[in-house]
Design a protein around this motif. Structure first.
Motif, PDB file in Angstrom:
ATOM      1  N   VAL A 182       0.845  -1.191   0.000  1.00 15.95           N
ATOM      2  CA  VAL A 182       0.000   0.000   0.000  1.00 15.95           C
ATOM      3  C   VAL A 182       0.885   1.248   0.000  1.00 15.95           C
ATOM      4  O   VAL A 182       2.057   1.194   0.363  1.00 15.95           O
ATOM      5  N   ILE A 183       0.269   2.367  -0.388  1.00 14.32           N
ATOM      6  CA  ILE A 183       0.945   3.661  -0.390  1.00 14.32           C
ATOM      7  C   ILE A 183       0.319   4.508   0.721  1.00 14.32           C
ATOM      8  O   ILE A 183      -0.887   4.766   0.696  1.00 14.32           O
ATOM      9  N   PHE A 184       1.123   4.961   1.662  1.00 15.47           N
ATOM     10  CA  PHE A 184       0.639   5.693   2.829  1.00 15.47           C
ATOM     11  C   PHE A 184       0.754   7.199   2.601  1.00 15.47           C
ATOM     12  O   PHE A 184       1.814   7.699   2.208  1.00 15.47           O
ATOM     13  N   VAL A 185      -0.334   7.908   2.853  1.00 14.03           N
ATOM     14  CA  VAL A 185      -0.371   9.362   2.678  1.00 14.03           C
ATOM     15  C   VAL A 185      -0.298  10.026   4.054  1.00 14.03           C
ATOM     16  O   VAL A 185      -1.273  10.014   4.804  1.00 14.03           O
ATOM     17  N   PRO A 186       0.838  10.614   4.420  1.00 14.68           N
ATOM     18  CA  PRO A 186       1.016  11.141   5.781  1.00 14.68           C
ATOM     19  C   PRO A 186       0.473  12.557   5.960  1.00 14.68           C
ATOM     20  O   PRO A 186       1.221  13.498   6.248  1.00 14.68           O
ATOM     21  N   PHE A 187      -0.827  12.700   5.794  1.00 13.89           N
ATOM     22  CA  PHE A 187      -1.473  13.986   6.042  1.00 13.89           C
ATOM     23  C   PHE A 187      -2.249  13.886   7.346  1.00 13.89           C
ATOM     24  O   PHE A 187      -3.141  13.055   7.480  1.00 13.89           O
ATOM     25  N   PHE A 188      -1.912  14.748   8.321  1.00 16.55           N
ATOM     26  CA  PHE A 188      -2.590  14.734   9.620  1.00 16.55           C
ATOM     27  C   PHE A 188      -3.902  15.504   9.490  1.00 16.55           C
ATOM     28  O   PHE A 188      -4.056  16.618   9.984  1.00 16.55           O
ATOM     29  N   SER A 189      -4.850  14.887   8.815  1.00 14.94           N
ATOM     30  CA  SER A 189      -6.083  15.589   8.436  1.00 14.94           C
ATOM     31  C   SER A 189      -6.948  15.963   9.637  1.00 14.94           C
ATOM     32  O   SER A 189      -7.584  17.028   9.635  1.00 14.94           O
ATOM     33  N   SER A 190      -7.006  15.105  10.659  1.00 17.70           N
ATOM     34  CA  SER A 190      -7.827  15.421  11.832  1.00 17.70           C
ATOM     35  C   SER A 190      -7.240  16.595  12.608  1.00 17.70           C
ATOM     36  O   SER A 190      -7.967  17.487  13.057  1.00 17.70           O
ATOM     37  N   LEU A 191      -5.928  16.592  12.739  1.00 21.43           N
ATOM     38  CA  LEU A 191      -5.255  17.702  13.410  1.00 21.43           C
ATOM     39  C   LEU A 191      -5.436  18.986  12.612  1.00 21.43           C
ATOM     40  O   LEU A 191      -5.664  20.070  13.180  1.00 21.43           O
ATOM     41  N   SER A 192      -5.356  18.876  11.298  1.00 15.33           N
ATOM     42  CA  SER A 192      -5.551  20.045  10.438  1.00 15.33           C
ATOM     43  C   SER A 192      -6.943  20.637  10.641  1.00 15.33           C
ATOM     44  O   SER A 192      -7.106  21.863  10.722  1.00 15.33           O
ATOM     45  N   TYR A 193      -7.945  19.762  10.731  1.00 14.28           N
ATOM     46  CA  TYR A 193      -9.303  20.269  10.949  1.00 14.28           C
ATOM     47  C   TYR A 193      -9.438  20.895  12.341  1.00 14.28           C
ATOM     48  O   TYR A 193      -9.987  21.994  12.495  1.00 14.28           O
ATOM     49  N   ASN A 194      -8.941  20.205  13.362  1.00 21.54           N
ATOM     50  CA  ASN A 194      -9.099  20.698  14.738  1.00 21.54           C
ATOM     51  C   ASN A 194      -8.421  22.038  14.968  1.00 21.54           C
ATOM     52  O   ASN A 194      -8.934  22.890  15.697  1.00 21.54           O
ATOM     53  N   ARG A 195      -7.282  22.248  14.338  1.00 27.80           N
ATOM     54  CA  ARG A 195      -6.498  23.442  14.633  1.00 27.80           C
ATOM     55  C   ARG A 195      -6.614  24.553  13.590  1.00 27.80           C
ATOM     56  O   ARG A 195      -6.403  25.721  13.925  1.00 27.80           O
ATOM     57  N   PHE A 196      -6.936  24.186  12.343  1.00 28.33           N
ATOM     58  CA  PHE A 196      -6.819  25.189  11.284  1.00 28.33           C
ATOM     59  C   PHE A 196      -8.030  25.252  10.351  1.00 28.33           C
ATOM     60  O   PHE A 196      -7.901  25.674   9.202  1.00 28.33           O
TER      61      PHE A 196
END
Length: 490
Positions: free
Chosen positions: A178-192
């Protein structure tokens, strides 16, 4: 004379038929044996690892754990095999700009970027042997799986870290499962997710746009149509702008409440546990009699969408003397109060809120408080290998809203049955604990194993998508085999 000959022929015929039947039976049995033997070993399923400690300047060493899944009554050994991984899942992780991951935690790389021999870019990632950027606490932790999985992949690089791993980072994408996409999407939503006065769009929305542009330009995405990519969107509101554009990927979610089935579904995607926010109940010596509260709920009562049931249950249960049903939040010591209340309760309500799932289920498991799940559309983590009915009580919403139904049901559960479920909770709680370094069968490794179990179906979808790649498409565009066909043919 004719009768004797006929009798002899009949005798011989019967013997021949009997011999033919015996031989056919033996051949059938042998064929079944060899077929079952040839299909018994899946690449991702098998026996246990040996585990040693991972030494880190910031992280305590981990003692070995025996792998032991006891989630099915009749065949515990078979279930343990189904949850173990013979070889680590091979994961290729994009070397994305820190603004997508640890930069959201205010980590900044030092010096200029330099490429290593294995193709990894220096300074994109923190040196976790020296420093691990901390994750914000409180309710932020609920959806922090992106952080734990990324750390686990980075730790898998260290060859001297002899420990059980469920996923191994590889540097050639063609070798990866598999190819892993390291985007911290939950943190991005919570903070920004909120715009500042000087912004035209929020930082969260901007990052999603950049992510889509980045991914769709990659050769790895084009090769599979994104089907073998793992995208983390655990917070229900994360990836709101990008999810419809990245839907071929495998999403890691908390539930499907805000996703149409064409974008996310149980066949394609993974449901991962929340990280519980209350402390785990270590050295639990409580019991049925010492837990004086029959049924416990503390949280937001008035919710939208499917959460109307909380309000209705509040009116039904508010006068029951051994039921605790009240409003609560993380403020003013709310987490500590909830922890104390759950540890003193026999059963804990997990009711649908804005979406079908909530962290309350995992707080209950950590407190060894038998969950009572009232959420008709809930999907549960690892349910293909874990039988939740062994330690939870499920109640349909329509039944729960009947007068006295819920209380009478719970009061009808005997001490012996409750104790059996309580003991089972203590067995399964490790599957929902997040650790760094990861431990055998903890939440991190369970998520990797769940992804591994999806790999065969992912490959099948990729292969099916290539069926007609050797012909001219309906649009008249030539396929990848066009160069092999003489131009005069067209």
């Amino acid at each position: 004379m004719v009768d004797k000959n006929t009798s002899a022929i009949g005798y011989v015929a019967r013997n021949l038929l009997l011999c033919l039947f015996v031989v056919t039976t033996i051949l059938f049995a042998l064929s079944c044996y060899f077929v079952l033997r040839s299909t018994a070993h899946n690449r991702f399923l098998s026996s246990t690892f040996t585990s040693k400690s991972f030494d880190d300047v910031n992280v305590k060493s981990v003692k070995p754990e025996k792998e032991n899944c006891r989630c099915v009554k009749d065949d515990k050994a078979a279930m343990a095999m189904a949850m173990a991984v013979t070889a680590p899942l091979k994961v290729y992780m994009y070397n994305m700009d820190p603004e997508f991951h640890f930069g959201l935690l205010d980590w900044k790389p030092e010096g200029k970027k330099k490429k290593k021999k294995n193709g990894v870019v220096d300074n994109v990632w923190p040196d976790i042997q020296k420093y691990i950027p901390p994750y914000p606490g409180g309710l932020n932790l609920q959806h922090s799986i992106e952080y734990w999985l990324t750390l686990d992949l980075l730790a898998s690089e260290y060859e001297n870290a002899q420990r059980a791993i469920a996923a191994k980072r590889v540097y050639n994408s063609t070798e990866a499962d598999v190819i892993f996409v390291p985007f911290f999407s939950s943190l991005s939503y919570n903070r920004f997710s909120k715009m500042n006065p000087h912004q035209k769009i929020s930082r969260n929305k901007d990052l999603q746009g950049k992510l889509v542009t980045f991914l769709t330009a990659q050769e790895e995405w084009k090769r599979s149509g994104g089907r073998d990519h793992v995208v983390l969107a655990h917070h229900p509101n994360s990836m709101l702008d990008a999810r419809n554009k990245l839907f071929p990927a495998m999403f890691i979610l908390s539930d499907f409440g805000r996703y149409p089935p064409t974008v996310a579904n149980v066949e394609k995607d993974i449901i991962a546990p929340y990280k519980h926010v209350i402390k785990a109940y270590e050295n639990d010596t409580s019991g049925f009699d010492s837990r004086t509260i029959l049924l416990y709920f503390q949280g937001a009562i008035y919710r939208k969408d499917g959460g109307f049931v909380r309000q209705e249950l509040f009116y039904l249960l508010q006068d029951e003397k051994d039921v605790h049903f009240s409003f609560g939040s993380v403020r003013n010591g709310g987490i500590n109060k909830a922890s104390e209340g759950m540890r003193n309760s026999k059963f804990c309500l997990n009711i649908a809120g804005d979406t079908p799932s909530s962290n309350r289920l995992f707080d209950a498991i950590a407190s060894h408080c038998v969950p009572v799940i009232i959420s008709d559309d809930i999907e549960l983590p690892f349910e293909d290998v874990i039988d939740y009915s062994e330690f939870s009580v499920f109640v349909r919403t329509s039944d729960a809203l009947k007068e006295n139904f819920l209380v009478n049901l719970i009061r009808g559960i005997s001490k012996e049955e409750w104790t059996r479920m309580w003991n089972k909770l203590k067995e399964v709680e490790k599957f929902y604990e997040f650790h760094f370094p990861s431990k055998v069968d903890d939440a991190v490794q369970m998520i990797w194993q769940a992804i591994a179990r999806k790999v065969p179906s992912v490959k099948m979808r990729i292969h099916k998508s290539r069926r007609y790649s050797g012909s001219v498409s309906d649009t008249g565009k030539e396929s990848r085999w066009s160069s092999l066909i003489p131009r005069s043919f067209w």
